[in-house]
Design a protein around this motif. Sequence first.
Motif, PDB file in Angstrom:
ATOM      1  N   GLN A  87      11.775  79.015  35.584  1.00  0.00           N
ATOM      2  CA  GLN A  87      11.706  80.191  34.912  1.00  0.00           C
ATOM      3  C   GLN A  87      10.897  81.295  35.654  1.00  0.00           C
ATOM      4  OE1 GLN A  87       9.225  78.442  31.848  1.00  0.00           O
ATOM      5  NE2 GLN A  87       7.171  79.159  32.642  1.00  0.00           N
ATOM      6  N   LYS A  90      13.516  84.425  40.602  1.00  0.00           N
ATOM      7  CA  LYS A  90      14.056  85.654  40.287  1.00  0.00           C
ATOM      8  C   LYS A  90      15.437  85.679  41.093  1.00  0.00           C
ATOM      9  CE  LYS A  90       9.991  87.712  39.295  1.00  0.00           C
ATOM     10  NZ  LYS A  90       9.704  86.426  38.541  1.00  0.00           N
ATOM     11  N   TYR A  91      16.184  86.681  40.488  1.00  0.00           N
ATOM     12  CA  TYR A  91      17.660  86.810  40.887  1.00  0.00           C
ATOM     13  C   TYR A  91      17.702  86.581  42.246  1.00  0.00           C
ATOM     14  CZ  TYR A  91      22.370  88.320  41.638  1.00  0.00           C
ATOM     15  OH  TYR A  91      23.516  88.503  41.782  1.00  0.00           O
ATOM     16  N   GLU A  92      16.595  87.391  43.135  1.00  0.00           N
ATOM     17  CA  GLU A  92      16.736  87.420  44.645  1.00  0.00           C
ATOM     18  C   GLU A  92      16.582  86.051  44.946  1.00  0.00           C
ATOM     19  OE1 GLU A  92      14.684  89.493  42.709  1.00  0.00           O
ATOM     20  OE2 GLU A  92      16.257  91.139  42.975  1.00  0.00           O
ATOM     21  N   ASP A  93      15.395  85.332  44.370  1.00  0.00           N
ATOM     22  CA  ASP A  93      15.606  83.754  44.967  1.00  0.00           C
ATOM     23  C   ASP A  93      16.819  82.902  44.704  1.00  0.00           C
ATOM     24  OD1 ASP A  93      12.599  84.493  45.152  1.00  0.00           O
ATOM     25  OD2 ASP A  93      12.431  83.945  42.935  1.00  0.00           O
ATOM     26  N   TYR A  94      17.447  83.178  43.783  1.00  0.00           N
ATOM     27  CA  TYR A  94      18.856  82.455  43.515  1.00  0.00           C
ATOM     28  C   TYR A  94      19.838  82.910  44.577  1.00  0.00           C
ATOM     29  CZ  TYR A  94      23.424  82.544  41.459  1.00  0.00           C
ATOM     30  OH  TYR A  94      24.819  82.710  41.383  1.00  0.00           O
ATOM     31  N   ARG A  95      19.729  84.336  44.713  1.00  0.00           N
ATOM     32  CA  ARG A  95      20.740  84.832  45.946  1.00  0.00           C
ATOM     33  C   ARG A  95      20.489  83.995  47.317  1.00  0.00           C
ATOM     34  NH1 ARG A  95      25.290  86.138  43.957  1.00  0.00           N
ATOM     35  NH2 ARG A  95      25.487  84.761  46.067  1.00  0.00           N
ATOM     36  N   ASN A  96      19.012  84.311  47.763  1.00  0.00           N
ATOM     37  CA  ASN A  96      18.758  83.601  48.900  1.00  0.00           C
ATOM     38  C   ASN A  96      18.902  82.150  49.087  1.00  0.00           C
ATOM     39  OD1 ASN A  96      17.737  84.093  51.385  1.00  0.00           O
ATOM     40  ND2 ASN A  96      15.704  83.499  50.705  1.00  0.00           N
ATOM     41  N   ASP A  99      22.614  81.667  48.782  1.00  0.00           N
ATOM     42  CA  ASP A  99      23.633  82.163  50.083  1.00  0.00           C
ATOM     43  C   ASP A  99      23.328  81.537  51.250  1.00  0.00           C
ATOM     44  OD1 ASP A  99      24.732  84.068  48.211  1.00  0.00           O
ATOM     45  OD2 ASP A  99      23.516  85.678  49.058  1.00  0.00           O
ATOM     46  N   LEU A 141      16.664  75.381  41.935  1.00  0.00           N
ATOM     47  CA  LEU A 141      17.652  76.316  42.409  1.00  0.00           C
ATOM     48  C   LEU A 141      18.168  75.408  43.722  1.00  0.00           C
ATOM     49  CD1 LEU A 141      16.447  79.994  42.333  1.00  0.00           C
ATOM     50  CD2 LEU A 141      18.599  79.021  41.406  1.00  0.00           C
TER      51      LEU A 141
END
Length: 234
Positions: A87, A90-96, A99, A141
Amino acid sequence: MPHLLISGGSRGIGKACVKLFSGNGYKVSSFSRTGVPDDAIDGVSYFACDVRDPDSATRTVQEAVEMNGPVDVLISNAGIAQSGLAQDMKYEDYRNIMDTNFGGLFNLSGAVIPLMVRQGSGVILAVSSMWGQTGASCEALYSASKGAVDSYIKALAKELGPSGIRVNAVSPGVVNTDMMSGYDDDAKQVLCGDTPLGRLGTPEEIAEALFFLQSDKASFITGQIIGVNGGYLI
Ligand code: NDP
């Protein structure tokens, strides 16, 4: 001389692979964000490449092919981990994380597959994680990114088998590298206690499994996720 292209060859498991393959006469192209490490190995070609970036991956694969010839073996190894409650991510963590861990495989294999199909041969390997198979609390993630790697590997094996290309993953347990630097000795002891062989794995043990999988000794093995985890996940 066969050509190995590996991501994340500057440290940890990747570095152990670079040593093993170059010691066995392979031309080695290593991709990482920092490029040439301080302890570079003679004869190895180091390239600065961010595997998250498709343009960087495609361009650097071309440079490696120009320097060292057709790619016989790709090992998509570069990866990152991030602990924390799902929870709080962040979205940035997801992308990093996605990716790097899955996007790196997608980008590098995307650049290499057309070359291997033309050759009619090749081996693609990924370094996954046992958490991709079973899921880890506080690594949701990371687990999901490795689950994506496992599914992609299986699908690629079906798609590329008719072109003479084998595709597999090694799925390590807990291995003593920089990635474990966030864990103190007590936490490492707990992980050892959860591992039937009673210890952490070494980068060299993962490299040996990858070396076997790319060799002709593994000529009938494709589409497999091979656990190298001291029995942690059975
Ligand atoms: P390390 O942190 O020791 O090394 C990671 C490597 O990946 C470095 O060479 C790093 O180089 C490279 N890297 C990271 N991000 C990028 C990027 N965006 N582009 C290019 N290179 C990148 O990790 P390990 O050796 O432990 O891990 C290797 C693989 O094994 C990973 O996929 C990891 O998920 C997996 N694994 C590890 C386990 C463990 O317990 N250690 C357990 C299970 C799986 P640079 O920073 O210069 O870019």
